[in-house]
Scaffold this motif. Structure first.
Motif, PDB file in Angstrom:
ATOM      1  N   PRO A 152      46.794  44.346  37.504  1.00  0.00           N
ATOM      2  CA  PRO A 152      46.975  42.947  37.901  1.00  0.00           C
ATOM      3  C   PRO A 152      46.326  41.986  36.910  1.00  0.00           C
ATOM      4  CG  PRO A 152      45.286  43.976  39.243  1.00  0.00           C
ATOM      5  CD  PRO A 152      45.873  45.067  38.401  1.00  0.00           C
ATOM      6  N   MET A 153      46.839  40.758  36.902  1.00  0.00           N
ATOM      7  CA  MET A 153      46.337  39.763  35.965  1.00  0.00           C
ATOM      8  C   MET A 153      44.881  39.431  36.267  1.00  0.00           C
ATOM      9  SD  MET A 153      47.725  35.880  35.268  1.00  0.00           S
ATOM     10  CE  MET A 153      49.250  36.410  34.482  1.00  0.00           C
ATOM     11  N   PRO A 154      44.031  39.419  35.249  1.00  0.00           N
ATOM     12  CA  PRO A 154      42.621  39.053  35.474  1.00  0.00           C
ATOM     13  C   PRO A 154      42.477  37.582  35.861  1.00  0.00           C
ATOM     14  CG  PRO A 154      42.928  40.172  33.365  1.00  0.00           C
ATOM     15  CD  PRO A 154      44.287  39.816  33.866  1.00  0.00           C
ATOM     16  N   ALA A 159      49.894  45.321  44.129  1.00  0.00           N
ATOM     17  CA  ALA A 159      48.562  45.244  43.521  1.00  0.00           C
ATOM     18  C   ALA A 159      48.340  43.900  42.851  1.00  0.00           C
ATOM     19  CB  ALA A 159      48.385  46.387  42.525  1.00  0.00           C
ATOM     20  N   GLU A 160      49.387  43.365  42.230  1.00  0.00           N
ATOM     21  CA  GLU A 160      49.267  42.061  41.580  1.00  0.00           C
ATOM     22  C   GLU A 160      48.861  40.998  42.590  1.00  0.00           C
ATOM     23  OE1 GLU A 160      49.871  39.186  38.324  1.00  0.00           O
ATOM     24  OE2 GLU A 160      49.520  41.346  38.417  1.00  0.00           O
ATOM     25  N   ARG A 161      49.503  40.980  43.754  1.00  0.00           N
ATOM     26  CA  ARG A 161      49.209  39.955  44.761  1.00  0.00           C
ATOM     27  C   ARG A 161      47.900  40.230  45.500  1.00  0.00           C
ATOM     28  NH1 ARG A 161      52.159  37.522  42.385  1.00  0.00           N
ATOM     29  NH2 ARG A 161      50.078  36.797  41.820  1.00  0.00           N
ATOM     30  N   ALA A 162      47.531  41.491  45.646  1.00  0.00           N
ATOM     31  CA  ALA A 162      46.297  41.816  46.360  1.00  0.00           C
ATOM     32  C   ALA A 162      45.060  41.464  45.543  1.00  0.00           C
ATOM     33  CB  ALA A 162      46.274  43.305  46.727  1.00  0.00           C
ATOM     34  N   TRP A 163      45.157  41.588  44.216  1.00  0.00           N
ATOM     35  CA  TRP A 163      44.005  41.338  43.349  1.00  0.00           C
ATOM     36  C   TRP A 163      43.984  39.909  42.831  1.00  0.00           C
ATOM     37  CZ3 TRP A 163      39.856  44.380  41.854  1.00  0.00           C
ATOM     38  CH2 TRP A 163      39.077  43.896  40.803  1.00  0.00           C
ATOM     39  N   HIS A 164      45.141  39.378  42.482  1.00  0.00           N
ATOM     40  CA  HIS A 164      45.199  38.113  41.741  1.00  0.00           C
ATOM     41  C   HIS A 164      45.908  37.033  42.552  1.00  0.00           C
ATOM     42  CE1 HIS A 164      45.536  35.349  38.377  1.00  0.00           C
ATOM     43  NE2 HIS A 164      46.836  35.257  38.590  1.00  0.00           N
ATOM     44  N   ALA A 200      47.735  33.735  42.196  1.00  0.00           N
ATOM     45  CA  ALA A 200      48.383  32.988  41.116  1.00  0.00           C
ATOM     46  C   ALA A 200      48.223  31.488  41.321  1.00  0.00           C
ATOM     47  CB  ALA A 200      49.863  33.346  41.052  1.00  0.00           C
ATOM     48  N   GLY A 201      48.124  30.765  40.233  1.00  0.00           N
ATOM     49  CA  GLY A 201      47.973  29.314  40.315  1.00  0.00           C
ATOM     50  C   GLY A 201      49.184  28.612  40.860  1.00  0.00           C
ATOM     51  N   TRP A 202      50.354  29.261  40.805  1.00  0.00           N
ATOM     52  CA  TRP A 202      51.582  28.627  41.304  1.00  0.00           C
ATOM     53  C   TRP A 202      51.750  28.743  42.820  1.00  0.00           C
ATOM     54  CZ3 TRP A 202      54.013  32.454  43.791  1.00  0.00           C
ATOM     55  CH2 TRP A 202      53.892  33.759  43.311  1.00  0.00           C
ATOM     56  N   TRP A 218      56.737  35.647  36.875  1.00  0.00           N
ATOM     57  CA  TRP A 218      57.567  36.798  37.242  1.00  0.00           C
ATOM     58  C   TRP A 218      58.241  37.398  36.018  1.00  0.00           C
ATOM     59  CZ3 TRP A 218      58.886  40.872  39.632  1.00  0.00           C
ATOM     60  CH2 TRP A 218      60.165  41.393  39.529  1.00  0.00           C
ATOM     61  N   GLN A 219      58.732  36.574  35.134  1.00  0.00           N
ATOM     62  CA  GLN A 219      59.401  37.081  33.941  1.00  0.00           C
ATOM     63  C   GLN A 219      58.441  37.882  33.064  1.00  0.00           C
ATOM     64  OE1 GLN A 219      60.986  33.492  32.287  1.00  0.00           O
ATOM     65  NE2 GLN A 219      62.540  33.260  33.889  1.00  0.00           N
ATOM     66  N   GLN A 220      57.223  37.398  32.935  1.00  0.00           N
ATOM     67  CA  GLN A 220      56.246  38.118  32.126  1.00  0.00           C
ATOM     68  C   GLN A 220      55.810  39.409  32.812  1.00  0.00           C
ATOM     69  OE1 GLN A 220      53.162  35.215  31.358  1.00  0.00           O
ATOM     70  NE2 GLN A 220      54.403  34.088  29.877  1.00  0.00           N
ATOM     71  N   PHE A 221      55.621  39.349  34.118  1.00  0.00           N
ATOM     72  CA  PHE A 221      55.270  40.542  34.886  1.00  0.00           C
ATOM     73  C   PHE A 221      56.362  41.598  34.740  1.00  0.00           C
ATOM     74  CE2 PHE A 221      55.717  43.063  38.750  1.00  0.00           C
ATOM     75  CZ  PHE A 221      54.430  43.516  38.982  1.00  0.00           C
ATOM     76  N   SER A 222      57.620  41.198  34.917  1.00  0.00           N
ATOM     77  CA  SER A 222      58.714  42.167  34.864  1.00  0.00           C
ATOM     78  C   SER A 222      58.904  42.723  33.461  1.00  0.00           C
ATOM     79  CB  SER A 222      60.007  41.539  35.377  1.00  0.00           C
ATOM     80  OG  SER A 222      60.375  40.411  34.619  1.00  0.00           O
ATOM     81  N   GLN A 223      58.590  41.930  32.438  1.00  0.00           N
ATOM     82  CA  GLN A 223      58.666  42.450  31.080  1.00  0.00           C
ATOM     83  C   GLN A 223      57.601  43.515  30.852  1.00  0.00           C
ATOM     84  OE1 GLN A 223      58.853  39.520  27.953  1.00  0.00           O
ATOM     85  NE2 GLN A 223      58.408  41.007  26.351  1.00  0.00           N
TER      86      GLN A 223
END
Length: 852
Positions: A210-212, A743-748, A750-752, A765-770
């Motif tokens: 997940p994103m820090p 895991a991305e949503r549980a840990w991080h 998002a500012g949006w 989402w585009q960066q995550f999916s890439q």
């Protein structure tokens, strides 16, 4: 209604070559050469929530099903209950759960070689997916072993389910019409047309999942190689060993050398001010000669290691280029969980160990193991051998003395799919593995409903000890009452799965199981802190005919005045029992509801902590606010919504996608990614039939409560239920990559959030999916795990085929010879034939095939 059509003459005399089945060889020949097919005739009937289906038999053997009453029966699995019906000489009846039977009456005219027989039935509510049908139908003859119809002994639905291609087969029979049209290749192509700006290689490397919370890039690169030294204090010995193990495919770091203090060093450390830091937080810094991971605790260091590992290239190399940067990170929630139902179908130890490893990689920390169900008990309990000797296996045994009734496509043999259990030693191994990965295992023993496996096992124990003339010992752990005449039917079509809550032996059983669980945790070097009692879907009518319950109700001063009081009575006793053992208690939300809009008063359950999984986020049912209701009532809540985080649901609205669809028509990775746990009502986007929700309060017909006690919101959890998941490969296809988005949503945070339509949200989402398509899927494969790939979109326009993929990094391939050979799609294809197959591929994994 049951209609039987004999599509060939029924009065053909039996020739010398055609023999009535009387031997095992003849029965085997009949099953091997007779095809049994399921089909959906129509969901779009005049009466909503019903459908018509068909079962066909084509006898291509030399054996005969004789006219009149005979000693053969055909058994099959079907998730929709068919009411007992007799017509044209055949009786079709429901046995238990999904098991059904066809038998002959005196009016049956027989089935000889070359004949085809079709039965058309009506049931509810609808069938629109191939996976609604179960494999391994079989035939029995008195005195012979059952034999599987060979064409159904497979996980390939094309071998035993007629094609579902028409709107009447693909749309649900909902009163106002199904707004979720089945996905087409062209519609998928149009949805995937939006171009995604490609991340640079450097940005892709640093877009870890997940994103820090904070990442600051510095100029310069650092080369990590085997000349680096690894330094870790004794308190982090395990974390250092784990890091070396993960780096082993690349290189091995050296041990600290006081004579070479100038050597580059990777240091693991605990923060000196840890008390002031959030648990599980960490800081990672990478400079030219020093990499430092400092955690508030060992878990924080472990998660810092995961972030470092995420920066490594997928392919091992002797020298690794790392960006110089600083990361300061902490989790959004303290509960970041995954629920796994291994009770409906058991998939073995290896896939569970891999799940633990992947959860740790993406910083999830709670593994909720659903160990027991109607269809199976999956954990060895010393002193109660029947729980696994009988309760862990399904086969054809109508007496249920040797196994449970076969269910969920297992077929007649104990060796069939979904059978098995964890030995005590294997479970301890699992606990140690989880502890080493900083994951807490939450055991669930589902009570008082969903308990058929335990009930039947303890009845077998009672019979065994009664025959041994030990009546007191026999009844010690009995969960049922022979004189109980209660009449009920569960959602899963069982009429005997509720533990009798009025028997003291039921509580002795629960206490014994918890005691054994605690000892297993101790032996694993772990601590059992939370016991999950399930509590869900207890059928109305349970205990109505129980003499023991009538006796309990008649007793004064126990606050049980009617059958309606028995459920809270049970919860109170289990809450007290667990509290005495120093354990918190957990349950699914419907187990703790006093009424559809009111939880039981928290105070009546005498346990310091009661955790609830809020799952029933079905907006039009009026239950979408229960997470807030429970938190405001003082319960600790884990958001577990069926509408967004149930990974047993299809990944696309298409009949070929596996899974149930009662909560939502589909849940893809993007939908998981955009779940907004801090803004519950923003997730109410569609009703079950696909109607957009514009006014949730108006839909529910009442004002919406707001979260008043956020301290009780522990976190979020994904769920996978395994009714349609019979193999480990199928399990991993349903889990991954949706677990990664969880895991991305549980840990991080998002500012949006909560605006998923914003430019920032779409870019995220585009960066995550890439990152997902180009990195994480390959990491899954390297670990030995399979995963799901979305099929390509495709559009046929004037003889030219255009195709695209859902995520960057996925190759598109095509075949002109029915999948024998594949070529890479690079540009629109001019095709002169219609038989074109397409698929997406990443590494060794490819999507399901689509045909133009």
């Amino acid at each position: 209604m049951l209609i039987v059509a004999l599509l060939a003459a029924c009065h053909t005399p039996v020739s010398r070559e055609q023999q009535i089945i009387s031997s095992q060889q003849q029965l085997a020949d009949f099953a091997a050469n007779t095809e049994l097919w399921f089909g959906v005739e129509s969901n779009l009937l005049d009466q909503p929530s019903r459908f018509t289906g068909s079962i066909s038999l084509l006898n291509q053997s030399a054996a005969v099903l004789p006219a009149g009453i005979a000693d053969w029966q055909i058994y099959f699995h079907l998730i929709r209950r068919i009411e007992r019906t007799e017509q044209h000489g055949l009786l079709l009846e429901h046995i238990q759960g999904d098991l059904h039977r066809i038998t002959a009456t005196a009016a049956f005219k027989g089935l000889t070689a070359g004949q085809q027989l079709q039965l058309t039935y009506s049931s509810a509510p609808w069938i629109i997916s191939y996976s609604d049908f179960m494999p391994r139908a079989f035939i029995t003859v008195a005195g012979l072993e059952p034999e599987l119809f060979a064409n159904t002994d497979t996980e390939d639905f094309n071998q035993f389910v007629r094609p579902l291609t028409e709107p009447r087969q693909q749309l649900r029979n909902i009163a106002d019409g199904d707004k979720f049209a089945s996905m087409t290749d062209a519609r998928r192509y149009r949805q995937q047309q939006q171009a995604m700006p490609a991340l640079s290689p450097q940005a892709l490397q640093q877009r870890i999942i997940p994103m820090p919370q904070q990442l600051q890039q510095h100029s310069g690169q650092t080369q990590l190689h085997q000349q680096w030294q690894l330094s870790a204090p004794a308190a982090l010995l395990h974390e250092g060993q784990y890091l070396q193990q993960q780096l082993a495919p690349y290189f091995t770091l050296r041990q600290p050398d006081s004579l070479n203090s100038a050597a580059p060093q990777l240091r693991l450390a605990l923060a000196s001010t840890a008390a002031a830091l959030q648990p599980e937080s960490y800081q990672l810094t990478i400079s030219e000669q020093r990499i430092t991971i400092t955690g508030a605790d060992a878990a924080g260091v472990f998660y810092g290691i995961q972030s470092l590992l995420a920066l490594l290239p997928v392919s091992p190399a002797p020298v690794v280029e790392l960006p110089q940067l600083s990361i300061s990170d902490q989790p959004r929630y303290r509960w970041r969980g995954m629920h796994y139902d291994m009770a409906r179908n058991f998939h073995g130890l290896d896939v569970t160990l891999r799940l633990i490893e992947h959860m740790a990689r993406y910083k999830l920390n709670k593994l909720h193991l659903h160990l027991t169900e109607d269809e199976g008990w999956r954990l060895q309990i010393p002193g109660l051998p029947e729980l696994t000797e009988l309760g862990a296996f399904r086969c054809f045994d109508l007496t249920e003395q040797h196994c449970l009734l076969t269910q969920l496509g297992t077929g007649p043999q104990r060796s069939g799919s979904g059978n098995g259990y964890f030995s005590r030693e294997q479970f301890i191994q699992l606990l140690r593995h989880a502890r080493a990965h900083h994951i807490e295992v939450i055991p669930e023993i589902d009570l008082p409903g969903h308990a058929r496996a335990a009930i039947k096992a303890m009845e077998a124990r009672y019979q065994r000890l009664s025959l041994a003339e030990q009546p007191q010992l026999a009844s010690q752990y009995l969960l049922s009452e022979a004189a109980d005449t209660s009449d009920y039917l569960t959602v899963q079509n069982y009429n005997d799965n509720s533990v009798n809550v009025c028997l003291d032996s039921s509580y002795q059983f629960i206490d014994r199981v918890i005691s054994e669980l605690q000892q297993m945790y101790r032996d694993a070097g772990a601590e059992l802190r939370l016991f999950h009692m399930g509590g869900d879907e207890v059928a109305a009518g349970s205990w109505q005919g129980s003499p023991a319950c009538q006796q309990l109700i008649a007793q004064p001063d126990n606050n049980v005045n009617s059958v309606a009081d028995l459920k809270p009575y049970f919860i109170k006793r289990v809450a007290q029992l667990t509290a005495k053992r120093g354990l918190a208690l957990a349950a699914w939300e419907d187990g703790l509801m006093a009424s559809p809009q009111q939880p039981f008063a928290r105070e009546q359950f005498q346990n310091p902590q009661v955790v609830v999984n809020a799952w029933d986020n079905i907006w039009e049912w009026g239950y979408g606010d229960r997470a807030y209701l429970f938190a405001n009532a003082g319960y600790d809540v884990v958001q577990s919504p069926g509408t967004n985080l149930y990974f047993d649901h299809p990944q696309e609205a298409h009949p070929a996608e596996r899974g149930y669809y009662w909560a939502t028509r589909f849940t893809d990775t993007e939908k998981v990614f955009f779940y907004r746990p801090d803004h519950l009502y923003h997730n109410a986007e569609f009703t079950r039939d696909g109607t957009p929700i514009t006014d949730l309060a108006a839909l529910l017909g009442r004002s919406l409560p707001q979260l008043e006690k956020p301290k009780h919101m522990l976190g979020i959890q994904g769920q996978v239920w395994s009714e349609t998941i019979r193999t480990a490969a199928q399990l991993e296809q349903m889990l991954y990559p949706r677990v990664i988005a969880l895991a991305e949503r549980a840990w991080h945070k998002a500012g949006w959030e909560p605006d998923k339509a914003s430019t920032a949200a779409r870019t995220d989402w585009q960066q995550f999916s890439q990152r997902l398509g180009m990195v994480e899927l390959l990491r899954l494969q390297q670990s030995g795990s399979g995963h799901y790939l979305p099929p390509p979109g495709a559009l046929l326009d004037n003889g030219v085929v255009k195709a695209n993929a859902a995520w960057p990094g996925l190759a598109i391939e095509y075949s002109l010879d029915q999948g024998q050979n594949w070529q890479q799609y690079q540009q629109p294809l001019a095709v002169s034939q219609a038989d074109l197959w397409l698929r997406t591929r990443q590494g060794a994994v490819h999507s399901r095939l689509i045909k133009l």
